[in-house]
Design a protein around this motif. Structure first.
Motif, PDB file in Angstrom:
ATOM      1  N   ALA A 196      -2.909  -8.139   1.467  1.00  0.00           N
ATOM      2  CA  ALA A 196      -1.680  -8.184   2.258  1.00  0.00           C
ATOM      3  C   ALA A 196      -1.469  -6.858   2.971  1.00  0.00           C
ATOM      4  O   ALA A 196      -1.565  -5.791   2.359  1.00  0.00           O
ATOM      5  CB  ALA A 196      -0.486  -8.478   1.356  1.00  0.00           C
ATOM      6  N   GLY A 197      -1.206  -6.921   4.260  1.00  0.00           N
ATOM      7  CA  GLY A 197      -1.000  -5.718   5.046  1.00  0.00           C
ATOM      8  C   GLY A 197       0.240  -4.939   4.660  1.00  0.00           C
ATOM      9  O   GLY A 197       0.320  -3.744   4.872  1.00  0.00           O
ATOM     10  N   ASP A 198       1.217  -5.617   4.082  1.00  0.00           N
ATOM     11  CA  ASP A 198       2.426  -4.921   3.657  1.00  0.00           C
ATOM     12  C   ASP A 198       2.420  -4.629   2.159  1.00  0.00           C
ATOM     13  O   ASP A 198       3.397  -4.139   1.621  1.00  0.00           O
ATOM     14  CB  ASP A 198       3.667  -5.721   4.037  1.00  0.00           C
ATOM     15  CG  ASP A 198       3.690  -7.104   3.403  1.00  0.00           C
ATOM     16  OD1 ASP A 198       2.662  -7.534   2.854  1.00  0.00           O
ATOM     17  OD2 ASP A 198       4.752  -7.753   3.468  1.00  0.00           O
ATOM     18  N   GLY A 199       1.314  -4.902   1.495  1.00  0.00           N
ATOM     19  CA  GLY A 199       1.223  -4.689   0.054  1.00  0.00           C
ATOM     20  C   GLY A 199       0.899  -3.249  -0.312  1.00  0.00           C
ATOM     21  O   GLY A 199       0.387  -2.469   0.492  1.00  0.00           O
ATOM     22  N   LEU A 200       1.182  -2.914  -1.541  1.00  0.00           N
ATOM     23  CA  LEU A 200       0.968  -1.562  -2.036  1.00  0.00           C
ATOM     24  C   LEU A 200      -0.500  -1.127  -1.987  1.00  0.00           C
ATOM     25  O   LEU A 200      -0.778   0.005  -1.561  1.00  0.00           O
ATOM     26  CB  LEU A 200       1.532  -1.429  -3.457  1.00  0.00           C
ATOM     27  CG  LEU A 200       1.527  -0.017  -4.038  1.00  0.00           C
ATOM     28  CD1 LEU A 200       2.343   0.932  -3.172  1.00  0.00           C
ATOM     29  CD2 LEU A 200       2.064  -0.041  -5.461  1.00  0.00           C
ATOM     30  N   MET A 236       2.591  10.142   6.907  1.00  0.00           N
ATOM     31  CA  MET A 236       4.039  10.024   6.740  1.00  0.00           C
ATOM     32  C   MET A 236       4.460   8.553   6.765  1.00  0.00           C
ATOM     33  O   MET A 236       5.301   8.127   5.956  1.00  0.00           O
ATOM     34  CB  MET A 236       4.756  10.833   7.811  1.00  0.00           C
ATOM     35  CG  MET A 236       4.588  12.327   7.614  1.00  0.00           C
ATOM     36  SD  MET A 236       5.154  13.364   8.981  1.00  0.00           S
ATOM     37  CE  MET A 236       6.779  12.789   9.282  1.00  0.00           C
ATOM     38  N   ILE A 237       3.869   7.784   7.662  1.00  0.00           N
ATOM     39  CA  ILE A 237       4.166   6.347   7.720  1.00  0.00           C
ATOM     40  C   ILE A 237       3.689   5.677   6.432  1.00  0.00           C
ATOM     41  O   ILE A 237       4.396   4.857   5.846  1.00  0.00           O
ATOM     42  CB  ILE A 237       3.509   5.705   8.956  1.00  0.00           C
ATOM     43  CG1 ILE A 237       4.159   6.237  10.232  1.00  0.00           C
ATOM     44  CG2 ILE A 237       3.593   4.182   8.892  1.00  0.00           C
ATOM     45  CD1 ILE A 237       3.393   5.928  11.506  1.00  0.00           C
ATOM     46  N   GLY A 238       2.497   6.032   5.982  1.00  0.00           N
ATOM     47  CA  GLY A 238       1.956   5.467   4.741  1.00  0.00           C
ATOM     48  C   GLY A 238       2.801   5.825   3.534  1.00  0.00           C
ATOM     49  O   GLY A 238       3.046   4.987   2.661  1.00  0.00           O
ATOM     50  N   ILE A 283       6.639   4.297  -0.722  1.00  0.00           N
ATOM     51  CA  ILE A 283       7.961   4.459  -1.350  1.00  0.00           C
ATOM     52  C   ILE A 283       8.757   3.173  -1.233  1.00  0.00           C
ATOM     53  O   ILE A 283       9.387   2.727  -2.202  1.00  0.00           O
ATOM     54  CB  ILE A 283       8.714   5.649  -0.722  1.00  0.00           C
ATOM     55  CG1 ILE A 283       8.021   6.956  -1.124  1.00  0.00           C
ATOM     56  CG2 ILE A 283      10.182   5.647  -1.126  1.00  0.00           C
ATOM     57  CD1 ILE A 283       8.522   8.170  -0.369  1.00  0.00           C
ATOM     58  N   ARG A 284       8.734   2.549  -0.063  1.00  0.00           N
ATOM     59  CA  ARG A 284       9.463   1.284   0.143  1.00  0.00           C
ATOM     60  C   ARG A 284       8.942   0.208  -0.810  1.00  0.00           C
ATOM     61  O   ARG A 284       9.723  -0.506  -1.439  1.00  0.00           O
ATOM     62  CB  ARG A 284       9.329   0.834   1.591  1.00  0.00           C
ATOM     63  CG  ARG A 284      10.146  -0.407   1.913  1.00  0.00           C
ATOM     64  CD  ARG A 284       9.988  -0.855   3.353  1.00  0.00           C
ATOM     65  NE  ARG A 284       8.596  -1.229   3.627  1.00  0.00           N
ATOM     66  CZ  ARG A 284       7.787  -0.612   4.491  1.00  0.00           C
ATOM     67  NH1 ARG A 284       8.217   0.424   5.185  1.00  0.00           N
ATOM     68  NH2 ARG A 284       6.555  -1.025   4.676  1.00  0.00           N
ATOM     69  N   ASN A 285       7.617   0.116  -0.947  1.00  0.00           N
ATOM     70  CA  ASN A 285       7.026  -0.865  -1.864  1.00  0.00           C
ATOM     71  C   ASN A 285       7.403  -0.576  -3.311  1.00  0.00           C
ATOM     72  O   ASN A 285       7.701  -1.495  -4.068  1.00  0.00           O
ATOM     73  CB  ASN A 285       5.504  -0.887  -1.728  1.00  0.00           C
ATOM     74  CG  ASN A 285       5.043  -1.781  -0.610  1.00  0.00           C
ATOM     75  OD1 ASN A 285       5.550  -2.872  -0.439  1.00  0.00           O
ATOM     76  ND2 ASN A 285       4.084  -1.321   0.159  1.00  0.00           N
TER      77      ASN A 285
END
Length: 87
Positions: free
Chosen positions: A29-33, A67-69, A74-76
């Motif tokens: 998943a592209g939005d996964g940890l 920084m984006i990563g 952190i969001r995940n």
């Protein structure tokens, strides 16, 4: 140091390419940890490699990428913590 920086650059590029291939083939998943950690680690390593060769545009790009990563990791982590708290 140049040999170490070169090896670090090649390995981190391969790791990031692996992550991209896994997301593109729907195996991750592209939005996964896991993907976000791959991107974060790869960008930090590429930043070090680029800076050691004075490739400043690439180094700065990888600072932004890191920084984006980091924000995504952190969001995940916060999302996972909330999910665990709801169970």
């Amino acid at each position: 140091m140049p040999l170490f920086a070169d090896l670090l650059g090649w390995i981190s590029a391969a790791v990031m390419l692996y992550g991209y291939a896994m997301v593109s083939s729907s195996r991750m998943a592209g939005d996964g940890l896991p993907y976000q950690v791959i991107n974060l680690a790869g960008s930090v390593a590429l930043m070090v490699s680029a800076a050691s060769h004075s490739a400043w545009p690439s180094a700065i790009l990888n600072v932004a990428w890191a920084m984006i990563g980091l924000a995504a990791v952190i969001r995940n982590a916060r999302s996972d913590r909330r999910t665990v708290g709801l169970r």
